[in-house]
Scaffold this active site. Structure first.
Site, short mmCIF file in Angstrom:
data_model
loop_
_atom_site.label_atom_id
_atom_site.label_comp_id
_atom_site.label_asym_id
_atom_site.label_seq_id
_atom_site.Cartn_x
_atom_site.Cartn_y
_atom_site.Cartn_z
N HIS A 186 -27.31 54.01 -3.94
CA HIS A 186 -26.29 55.06 -4.11
C HIS A 186 -26.83 56.20 -4.95
O HIS A 186 -27.61 56.00 -5.88
CB HIS A 186 -24.98 54.49 -4.67
N ASP A 194 -28.87 53.82 -12.96
CA ASP A 194 -27.89 53.29 -12.01
C ASP A 194 -27.31 54.49 -11.24
O ASP A 194 -26.39 55.12 -11.71
CB ASP A 194 -26.80 52.54 -12.78
N GLU A 241 -20.51 55.35 -5.01
CA GLU A 241 -20.50 53.91 -5.31
C GLU A 241 -19.71 53.62 -6.58
O GLU A 241 -18.99 52.61 -6.67
CB GLU A 241 -21.93 53.40 -5.45
N GLU A 242 -19.85 54.49 -7.57
CA GLU A 242 -19.26 54.22 -8.89
C GLU A 242 -17.74 54.29 -8.90
O GLU A 242 -17.11 53.90 -9.87
CB GLU A 242 -19.83 55.20 -9.92
N HIS A 291 -24.16 52.59 -17.61
CA HIS A 291 -22.84 53.18 -17.82
C HIS A 291 -22.69 53.70 -19.25
O HIS A 291 -21.60 53.69 -19.82
CB HIS A 291 -21.71 52.22 -17.46
#
Length: 357
Positions: free
Chosen positions: A65, A181, A214-215, A324
């Site tokens: 992603h 990420d 995606e998140e 995150h």
């Protein structure tokens, strides 16, 4: 390959890409994949190699992603401060007193900080609790609504991401940046697609599926799975490392101990036959890996494995400390391991092997 990977990781992580606003990341990726057909859809997914597919061969999707956790402008207040909403899974304790960058509608970057009340002004009650996310604002140094909107062009709906620059420590071969990420997954997909071309791997079709959003609920992957309709999917993910708070055998996501093979998470129980297949190859090739089981969290594999009539999925995680948050650590060796294992797995796939899963 290591030096190239470091440079690629730097380029991708420094790029702005909040959920739904992945455009700049897409352009960066396209610049590295000019040898393949490239198609973009309405949800901001990018597909690499769709047109080159041979209908007689099975298709392998390389998923990652492109978005990162971020924020979005909700309101501009009278004093010029900016109220915001979260895009992705933030914990409020990780947000105050951090630097951010806002992208206005003109494409300009406006830097600010998330407000944190000085302890001098806190009540006893405020000192002993975390703030609510709704109590936080972003300060860009202005003092009025007019300054924020007219001088800096900030409007409701402008996306926001952490303001962080990539660094690499050569002594320990560790990277630090935002958005590992999942820009590490993007880097892995790019490198695998190049390896497929350079090594003349033709036993299967390999399609890059660079998924959006995606998140905020694996949204891009749901669309991508239906578009690509792969027979097998490899999902790259910047996956949580736990070695900063777990020791010894309790840690299953340690930096420099290899790619993570995910057994279970909040959205998928991995196919044990796929896992055995990948482990056997890793053992044979001397590729380091770690087995992980997660109670919570998910990857795009959660959408692929239940798409259509079911798709066998292999999730390859690159251990990442403090995902995150604004700053994360990751090992270049673990990224290399993920790429190497994906390439070796692809080499061994064919119709009969995929059918056996």
């Amino acid at each position: 390959m290591k030096e190239r990977l470091i440079k690629l990781s730097e380029e991708l992580t420094n790029t702005f890409g909040a959920p739904g606003y992945e455009d700049e990341v897409i352009e960066k990726i396209k610049s590295h994949l000019d040898f393949l057909s490239l198609e973009r859809d309405s949800i901001n997914n990018l597909f690499a190699g769709l047109k080159e597919r041979d209908s007689k061969k099975p298709t392998v999707a390389l998923d990652c992603h492109t978005d990162e956790v971020g924020f979005i402008v909700e309101n501009i207040n009278r004093n010029g401060a900016i109220s915001f909403l979260t895009l992705g899974g933030w914990h409020v304790g990780n947000v105050p007193a951090s630097a951010v960058v806002i992208k206005n509608n003109k494409g300009e970057y406006i830097r600010g900080i998330v407000t944190s009340k000085p302890p001098h002004f806190m009540t006893d009650e405020e000192r002993n609790r975390l703030p609510k996310m709704s109590e936080l604002t972003i300060d860009i140094g202005t003092s009025s609504y007019e300054e924020t909107t007219e001088m800096y062009g900030i409007e409701v709906g402008n996306p926001i991401v952490p303001d962080v620059t990539f660094v690499y420590d050569e002594k320990i071969e560790i990277m630090r940046a935002k958005a590992f990420d999942n820009r590490l997954g993007c880097a892995a997909s790019i490198e695998v697609l190049k390896a497929v071309k350079n090594n003349g791997i033709k036993n299967v079709n390999v399609v890059g599926a660079f998924a959006s959003q995606e998140e905020v609920g694996l949204r891009g992957a749901q669309v991508a799975a239906y578009r690509v309709k792969p027979d097998f999917a490899i999902v790259f993910e910047g996956s949580p490392a736990d070695d900063s708070f777990k020791e010894g055998t309790a840690s299953h996501g340690a930096l420099k101990k290899g790619v993570q093979l995910r057994v279970v998470d909040g959205a998928m129980i991995s196919n044990p036959r796929v896992l055995k297949f990948a482990r056997d190859i890793a053992d044979k090739k001397g590729i380091k890996y770690q087995m992980i089981a997660r109670e919570k969290g998910s990857t795009n594999g959660g959408k692929y494995h239940i798409s259509e009539t079911g798709i066998p999925v292999l999730v390859l995680g690159i251990p990442t400390r403090y995902i995150h948050t604004h700053y994360s650590y990751a090992s270049i060796d673990d990224l290399t391991a993920a790429i190497s294992l994906a390439v070796e797995v692809i080499k061994e796939l064919n119709k009969d092997v995929i059918k056996s899963f």
